[in-house]
Enzyme design. Structure first.
Site, PDB file in Angstrom:
ATOM      1  N   ASP A   1      -5.925 -17.516  28.327  1.00 34.66           N
ATOM      2  CA  ASP A   1      -6.543 -18.358  29.341  1.00 34.66           C
ATOM      3  C   ASP A   1      -6.887 -19.724  28.741  1.00 34.66           C
ATOM      4  O   ASP A   1      -7.556 -19.813  27.703  1.00 34.66           O
ATOM      5  CB  ASP A   1      -7.816 -17.662  29.858  1.00 34.66           C
TER       6      ASP A   1
ATOM      7  N   GLU B   1      -1.454 -19.886  29.478  1.00 28.56           N
ATOM      8  CA  GLU B   1      -1.860 -20.283  30.824  1.00 28.56           C
ATOM      9  C   GLU B   1      -2.397 -21.710  30.699  1.00 28.56           C
ATOM     10  O   GLU B   1      -3.587 -21.939  30.554  1.00 28.56           O
ATOM     11  CB  GLU B   1      -2.936 -19.322  31.375  1.00 28.56           C
TER      12      GLU B   1
END
Length: 696
Positions: free
Chosen positions: A418, A447
């Site tokens: 993330d 991401e």
């Protein structure tokens, strides 16, 4: 792949390139010049950052090596790609001159196993080709006949020095040299003996290579196929099997056990990876409520990205989900079904995280002594502290490396990271390389919806895959431009992952386009690039946005959700069959397993996107699969258009007709280079053709 497994005596890169190779070349260094080889070899591609970063491929993936190779005068020059496998074995691939005027050479190569390889391009003088050209002209013109035939015999005798010749090949060369000298025979017969197809074939397999000059070697990192090609399915484990009391409205969390019950359906749809959002304890300090509000009550579960509580941090499991035995059982069951588990790694901490008390130096301390919250001004994320890497980098690095090992030890080999762009790039470079020393099969997905240079650099330093801007590229022109960039410019190091929606992203195209938008965007994601992903709920066309944001209303990040997988659809859309079909097509058609083989075609209506994938197979080019996709990007109207197809890009010749079998509807047509198509929105008049191209 045609290759020569060893290097002839004449081809050793360390052999003297010329009589002047011992000359002092310090003057070149003074002016910052690298010495050229006797045969100049320039502009080798694909090379990443001048060779400072590895070029990437997966086993069996075909890619093209190009170079500029030339020499002075009129003597023939040739070129070879030399692949060096992890054990040091050399594999020679002949190159072809595709543009003699520009001295442009290329070859298609592939590596057949994982590991750290290298490749280089060798340019070399080709005495046989020189003699064949000059000798044929002179002998046929009656000029220096005996001299040219004798020189041909000597060239063939020099080529006999190669140890790699078989006895049969050696006999062919010896007989040809002998015939060239047989003055009693007609001159034409003698010349033919030295230029026969048999001689040419021998010297193509094991050429006489002189004045060999090598480019610098480039590192080639070859990884497992899932690093390039895979279908992902994302779930929030706490929602899978979650139940709500109809009287009190209270929720009971799903567990790893109930989430495990969803795995057969995911596997049956043909997915390769089940991706879990964070499964760690969630902090209660500043906990977010429904739809990202700040007024959560004690019954709201909070965001799983606010990691850390009294029960533990990044190395612990949320107690509601189960313990490590339950997690291990989930991973094992996924493996039995042919699924790999991907875990979400979010390097941030709730104020309740154990690090906040035991390692406050892992965070940035503000002037008032408080720990800085995560911010993207004017936004504040009051439920998380971002990890700060500059106070005690060694300690932070070591702790995160320890956490990653915990999950590796529990069977996880894929990490979706993330917001990696908010952490130091050199940290990722170190972490990924350190993990790869003992676990080279680990795959990292970035991401990173951020600036192109950051996305590219994350890929260069180790991330095998990256999220992309696909969600926001909705017109045919935008998609052509973007996918062309991904398939050419960045393909040697960056592998794109296309997601129509995620738990963070719901674009206006998806929220306004209904079922048709979901059909089109999933089909494009599944066929434009080798890796794509689907967020749970996509099957039921969850497309209502939160006002003022491009994300789902009643977002699963902040509450439980029961999608009632075990109940009839009751009029709700169910696209699970569509996804199953897409994944079946992907598995059955190897051309869809690669990135660099995409070609775009034209349609008279700009609302239609037309592209093809040609090639694939076992890596040797023998299986030439071709898929042609035509998609109506207008989710509201039927569109008809004449196409203009580049037949050579389909593996055909101009003027050919071909059998077009639609893998979506089962219909079959006979097409030429300008068929007319009509595609519409919704089921029954599908908006996408996925065509298997075969000869008519």
């Amino acid at each position: 792949m045609t290759e020569h497994s060893t290097t002839t005596a004449q081809s050793r890169p360390d052999a003297p390139a010329s009589a002047s190779s011992g000359i002092d070349r310090s003057a070149l260094a003074r002016f910052g010049q690298e010495p050229l080889g006797r045969i100049p070899v320039l502009d080798v591609e694909p090379v990443v950052d001048g060779g400072r970063r590895p070029t990437k491929a997966v086993t069996g993936e075909i890619f093209t090596v190009t170079a500029t190779v030339f020499r002075e005068g009129h003597d023939a020059v040739n070129a070879t790609v030399v692949l060096v496998d992890p054990d040091g074995g050399e594999h020679h691939v002949p190159m072809t001159c595709t543009n003699p005027g520009l001295s442009h050479w290329q070859a298609q190569v592939h590596a057949d196993r994982e590991g750290v390889w290298t490749f280089r391009v060798e340019g070399w003088s080709d005495p046989y080709a020189t003699w064949e050209h000059d000798g044929t002209i002179k002998v046929e013109a009656g000029v220096d006949v005996e001299l040219m035939l004798e020189e041909g015999a000597r060239v063939l005798e020099r080529s006999l020095d190669a140890d790699e010749h078989t006895e049969v090949d050696r006999e062919v060369l010896e007989q040809a040299a002998h015939t060239l000298r047989r003055s009693a025979l007609p001159v034409a017969d003698r010349l033919h003996a030295g230029t026969s197809p048999e001689v040419e074939a021998v010297l193509a397999r094991t050429p006489l290579r002189e004045l060999v000059s090598a480019s610098p070697s480039t590192t080639l990192l070859v990884e497992r196929p899932l690093a390039l090609t895979g279908a992902w399915y994302e779930i929030f484990p706490r929602s899978e099997g979650a139940t709500q009391d109809p009287d009190t409205g209270l929720w009971t969390s799903g567990t790893f056990g109930t989430a495990q019950e969803r795995l057969p359906a995911i596997a049956d749809m043909g997915f390769d990876v089940v991706y879990l959002t964070p499964v760690h304890p969630i902090g209660s300090a500043n906990k977010k409520g429904k739809n990202n509000t700040l007024d959560a009550d004690e019954l709201d579960p909070g965001s799983p990205y606010a990691i850390g509580a009294a029960a533990g941090g990044h190395d612990a499991l949320h107690p509601d989900l189960g313990d490590f035995d339950d997690f291990d059982a989930f991973v094992a069951r996924a493996g039995e079904l042919g699924l790999e588990v991907a875990m979400d790694i979010a390097l941030q901490a709730s104020p309740d995280h154990p690090w906040a008390s035991s390692h406050p130096e892992f965070f940035q301390i503000r002037a008032d002594g408080s720990i800085a919250y995560a911010e993207n001004p004017p936004k504040k994320y009051q439920d998380i502290y971002p990890v700060f890497f500059d106070n005690t980098p060694d300690a932070v690095y070591a702790e995160i490396r320890r956490v990653i090992q915990v999950w590796i030890d529990h069977g996880v080999r894929i990490f979706r990271v993330d917001n990696p762009h908010t952490k130091p790039v050199n940290f990722w470079q170190w972490l990924i390389a350190d993990v790869a020393q003992d676990h080279p099969d680990v795959i990292w997905l970035a991401e990173a919806f951020t600036k192109p240079m950051m996305m590219r650099t994350l890929a260069k330093v180790g991330f095998q895959q990256s999220y992309t801007y696909y969600a926001w590229r909705s017109t045919a022109a935008e998609l052509r431009e973007y996918v062309t960039e991904l398939a050419t410019e960045t393909a040697p190091y960056m592998r794109p992952s296309f997601w129509p929606t995620t738990h963070d992203i719901l674009t206006p195209y998806m929220s306004n386009g209904g079922v048709t938008a979901h059909l089109v965007r999933s089909a494009l994601a599944a066929t434009l690039v080798p890796t794509y992903g689907i967020y749970a709920g996509f099957e039921h066309v969850e497309d209502v946005p939160r006002p003022g944001a491009e994300e789902h209303v009643d977002n699963e990040k902040y509450e439980y959700k029961n999608r009632r997988w075990d109940e009839p659809a009751d009029g709700r859309p169910d696209l699970s069959g569509w996804l199953t079909m897409l994944n079946r097509i992907r598995r059955e058609h190897p051309s869809l397993h690669w990135l660099r083989n995409v070609s775009f075609h034209q349609a008279e209506d700009e609302n239609l996107l037309v592209f093809s994938k040609h090639g694939g197979g076992a890596g040797d080019g023998s299986a030439q699969d071709t898929v042609l996709v035509v998609a109506n990007l207008d989710p509201y109207a039927v569109r008809g258009s004449r196409l203009h197809l580049d037949l050579p890009a389909l593996g055909l010749s101009w003027g050919d007709r071909f059998r077009a079998h639609d893998l979506v509807t089962g219909a079959t047509w006979t097409w030429d280079d300008a068929p007319y198509v009509e595609l519409g929105p919704g089921y029954g008049h599908e908006p996408v053709h996925i065509i298997h191209v075969t000869t008519a």
